[in-house]
Design an enzyme around this catalytic site. Structure first.
Site, mmCIF file in Angstrom:
data_model
loop_
_atom_site.group_PDB
_atom_site.id
_atom_site.type_symbol
_atom_site.label_atom_id
_atom_site.label_comp_id
_atom_site.label_asym_id
_atom_site.label_seq_id
_atom_site.Cartn_x
_atom_site.Cartn_y
_atom_site.Cartn_z
ATOM 1 N N ASP A 298 0.849 -1.190 0.000
ATOM 2 C CA ASP A 298 0.000 0.000 0.000
ATOM 3 C C ASP A 298 0.883 1.239 0.000
ATOM 4 O O ASP A 298 2.000 1.215 0.526
ATOM 5 C CB ASP A 298 -0.898 -0.014 1.245
ATOM 6 C CG ASP A 298 -1.941 1.095 1.251
ATOM 7 O OD1 ASP A 298 -2.295 1.588 0.166
ATOM 8 O OD2 ASP A 298 -2.398 1.463 2.343
ATOM 9 N N HIS A 299 0.395 2.297 -0.605
ATOM 10 C CA HIS A 299 1.099 3.573 -0.584
ATOM 11 C C HIS A 299 0.857 4.285 0.750
ATOM 12 O O HIS A 299 -0.269 4.332 1.227
ATOM 13 C CB HIS A 299 0.613 4.473 -1.724
ATOM 14 C CG HIS A 299 0.893 3.917 -3.090
ATOM 15 N ND1 HIS A 299 -0.063 3.873 -4.078
ATOM 16 C CD2 HIS A 299 2.015 3.386 -3.621
ATOM 17 C CE1 HIS A 299 0.471 3.344 -5.173
ATOM 18 N NE2 HIS A 299 1.728 3.035 -4.917
ATOM 19 N N TYR A 478 -4.901 4.713 0.583
ATOM 20 C CA TYR A 478 -6.086 3.931 0.197
ATOM 21 C C TYR A 478 -5.884 3.111 -1.070
ATOM 22 O O TYR A 478 -6.779 2.972 -1.891
ATOM 23 C CB TYR A 478 -7.321 4.842 0.074
ATOM 24 C CG TYR A 478 -7.329 5.925 1.106
ATOM 25 C CD1 TYR A 478 -7.374 5.606 2.472
ATOM 26 C CD2 TYR A 478 -7.206 7.273 0.765
ATOM 27 C CE1 TYR A 478 -7.333 6.588 3.443
ATOM 28 C CE2 TYR A 478 -7.171 8.255 1.735
ATOM 29 C CZ TYR A 478 -7.225 7.907 3.072
ATOM 30 O OH TYR A 478 -7.175 8.891 4.035
ATOM 31 N N HIS A 479 -4.679 2.511 -1.184
ATOM 32 C CA HIS A 479 -4.367 1.718 -2.370
ATOM 33 C C HIS A 479 -3.905 0.300 -2.019
ATOM 34 O O HIS A 479 -2.921 -0.188 -2.587
ATOM 35 C CB HIS A 479 -3.271 2.411 -3.194
ATOM 36 C CG HIS A 479 -3.635 3.772 -3.671
ATOM 37 N ND1 HIS A 479 -2.688 4.744 -3.972
ATOM 38 C CD2 HIS A 479 -4.841 4.357 -3.895
ATOM 39 C CE1 HIS A 479 -3.294 5.853 -4.362
ATOM 40 N NE2 HIS A 479 -4.596 5.646 -4.326
ATOM 41 N N PRO A 480 -4.556 -0.409 -1.093
ATOM 42 C CA PRO A 480 -4.093 -1.761 -0.760
ATOM 43 C C PRO A 480 -4.192 -2.688 -1.969
ATOM 44 O O PRO A 480 -5.181 -2.655 -2.712
ATOM 45 C CB PRO A 480 -5.043 -2.186 0.367
ATOM 46 C CG PRO A 480 -6.276 -1.366 0.166
ATOM 47 C CD PRO A 480 -5.782 -0.046 -0.353
#
Length: 543
Positions: A298-299, A478-480
């Site tokens: 994730d980011h 919010y990029h899992p």
């Protein structure tokens, strides 16, 4: 709606998010296949879903949001991070910030190396051109006439957006008119999934048109509890709706599209995962698959915030009269701040000139939210002063997390261990990146407009203090992804390049969980891409 319990469909799609919506449209287009989509959440026809800036109201709304929390994270100073994920038609594309970024071309070279040419850059570029109806028109990279309208986001920008771009140019970055074009690096404005002043989610662009077909059934508020197997073949699913248990059979395949958290959880609940972990929870093992839930990536990001000498969106979105004014403007003209994401501009840069591609992403917001408001991400109620934020996130962190079960109860949230900043690489590149934020703020024309730095504050100067601030204030962007990653080898992946789950038949995963590596940029576009290319693979195997 056709009767579902006990029925049979050719394809059962679990999850109506970014990839699931695309699958529903493409698998049903010929009219030959009966398609069922089950969504745990409800309708996307809600005011704050459709209002572009309304996503701040959805950040903590259990009606549309899974409201996940991570375990306390040493890398984030012991904090538990809030992970919103969409629980409605359109999934996270119905609650996200609507930025349309494909990622760097080399990201797809990485995918090709791991998963073969179907996932390489040439294939991805052609698919994106087919997907897009880009307001900026067609060229070698952009598409025109596809099902998903993409706003060029060139009108009605806050005046400080141009100030930011010019200041970032002065700090050494070039102006870039299209981050999805020939070169990702540089600074400019973001393309958006917004159409006619409304959010253009995957549900609006793909699922809603598919729902008009007689061979498509969509069931909302239906949470799938497990995949049903006969031997090692998936033959259907079990679900619960309004407290009642139901079952549906799949004549061809079951396709999990629940996303990077729900899909690995459902695999484990269905007996596919690390055998010892499943046995610990009393789950019979269908297939020992140690990689399920692993490789979570994730980011991570954070904002630097300044008090300004000139008005920002705080000045119009905070007071009641400002809310009335922007509301009237939106309803009368479809314009103004409510018609856009808060991230008007941004870009990509390298923290070292020796790097072969950008490793950091910028986000510009003529806006600040230091004063918290309980139960809301206060996009519509910002700070009571003129504030401005510049954020950043790492493109390809080397830290890896994990998703496991807390319980065999399908309605219990899984255990999410993010492991943010667990490698020195990630810490050091973020340290270099935050120093660049201050370099931007020290350039003309933005420098004379700044009154003071508010976060982290001018007293935070040493590397040790900057790192402590990074850990204390960072969080997910919010990029899992990558928690059921694809690859050729079952020892290092969960699904093959055809998205079929290793070790069983009749089951695929098609969503962000299968990313072989995390894309350098926002993940909604590549999630839609996975749905598009995944449908190609599924249809190629159809009898």
């Amino acid at each position: 709606m056709a009767a579902v319990n006990g029925a049979e469909f050719d394809y059962i799609i679990v999850g109506a998010g970014s990839a699931g919506s695309v699958l529903a449209e493409r698998l049903s287009a010929s009219g030959r296949h009966r398609v069922l989509v089950l969504e745990a959440g409800g309708s996307d026809r809600r005011f704050y879903v459709q209002l572009p800036l309304g996503y701040g109201k959805l950040f903590y709304d259990p009606a549309v949001n899974w409201l996940y929390q991570t375990e306390p994270d040493p890398g984030l100073a012991g904090n538990r991070d809030h992970w919103p994920r969409g629980k409605l038609l359109g999934g996270s594309s119905s609650i996200n910030a609507m930025v349309w970024i494909r990622g760097h071309q080399s990201d797809y070279d990485d995918w090709e190396e791991i998963a073969g040419p179907h996932w390489g850059w040439a294939k991805a570029r052609d698919a994106y051109r087919a997907i897009e109806d880009n307001e900026a028109g067609a060229d070698t990279f952009r598409g025109k006439g596809g099902p998903l309208f993409i706003s060029a986001n060139q009108r009605d920008l806050h005046p400080l957006c141009e100030t930011f771009i010019r200041s970032t140019e002065a700090a050494g970055l070039k102006r870039n008119a299209d981050f999805n074009g020939a070169d990702q690096e540089g600074v400019g404005t973001y393309q958006m999934t917004i159409r006619n002043a409304r959010r253009n989610s995957a549900a609006r662009a793909f699922l809603r048109p598919a729902m008009k077909r007689a061979n498509v059934t969509v069931m909302t508020h239906a949470q799938v509890t497990r995949v049903i197997f006969e031997g090692r073949r998936a033959i259907g699913i079990e679900y619960r709706k309004n407290g009642v248990l139901g079952r549906v059979r799949a004549a061809s395949e079951v396709i999990l599209s629940g996303g990077a958290i729900n899909s690995p959880q459902l695999l484990m609940l269905s007996g596919i995962g690390p055998a010892a972990h499943l046995k610990d929870h009393g789950i019979a093992v269908t297939s020992d698959s140690p990689q399920v839930g692993r490789n979570l990536n994730d980011h991570q990001g954070l904002n630097y915030t300044w008090r300004m000498k000139v008005p920002t969106y705080n000045d119009v979105l905070r007071p009641w009269w400002g809310k009335v004014a922007v509301g009237l403007r939106y309803f009368l003209t479809g314009s103004g701040p409510l018609a856009k994401s808060i991230n008007h501009g941004g870009g990509f840069f390298r923290t070292s000139p020796d790097l072969p591609r950008p490793n950091m992403q910028l986000y510009f917001q003529a806006f600040s939210t230091l004063v918290p408001r309980v139960g809301e991400r206060p996009l519509l109620t910002p700070d009571p002063f003129s504030g401005l934020s510049i954020g950043l996130s790492n493109c390809r962190p080397t830290s890896r997390g994990e998703i496991t079960l807390n319980s065999a109860d399908p309605f219990a949230h899984p255990k999410i261990v993010a492991n943010a900043y667990s490698t020195d690489h990630d810490v050091q590149e973020m340290l270099a990146a935050v120093k660049f934020l201050r370099r931007i703020a020290d350039q003309d024309p933005i420098r004379p407009l700044i009154a003071e730095e508010l976060r982290p504050g001018p007293e935070v100067r040493s590397d040790a203090d900057l790192i402590a601030d990074i850990r204390a204030r960072s969080g997910t962007v919010y990029h899992p992804s990558c928690s059921a990653r694809m690859g050729h080898d079952a020892a290092t992946s969960v699904v093959g390049p055809d998205l079929k789950v290793h070790g069983v038949d009749g089951l695929r995963v098609c969503d962000a969980s299968v990313f072989p590596t995390l894309i350098g940029g926002n993940t909604n576009a590549p999630s839609i891409l996975v749905g598009w290319l995944g449908a190609e693979r599924i249809l190629a195997d159809a009898h």
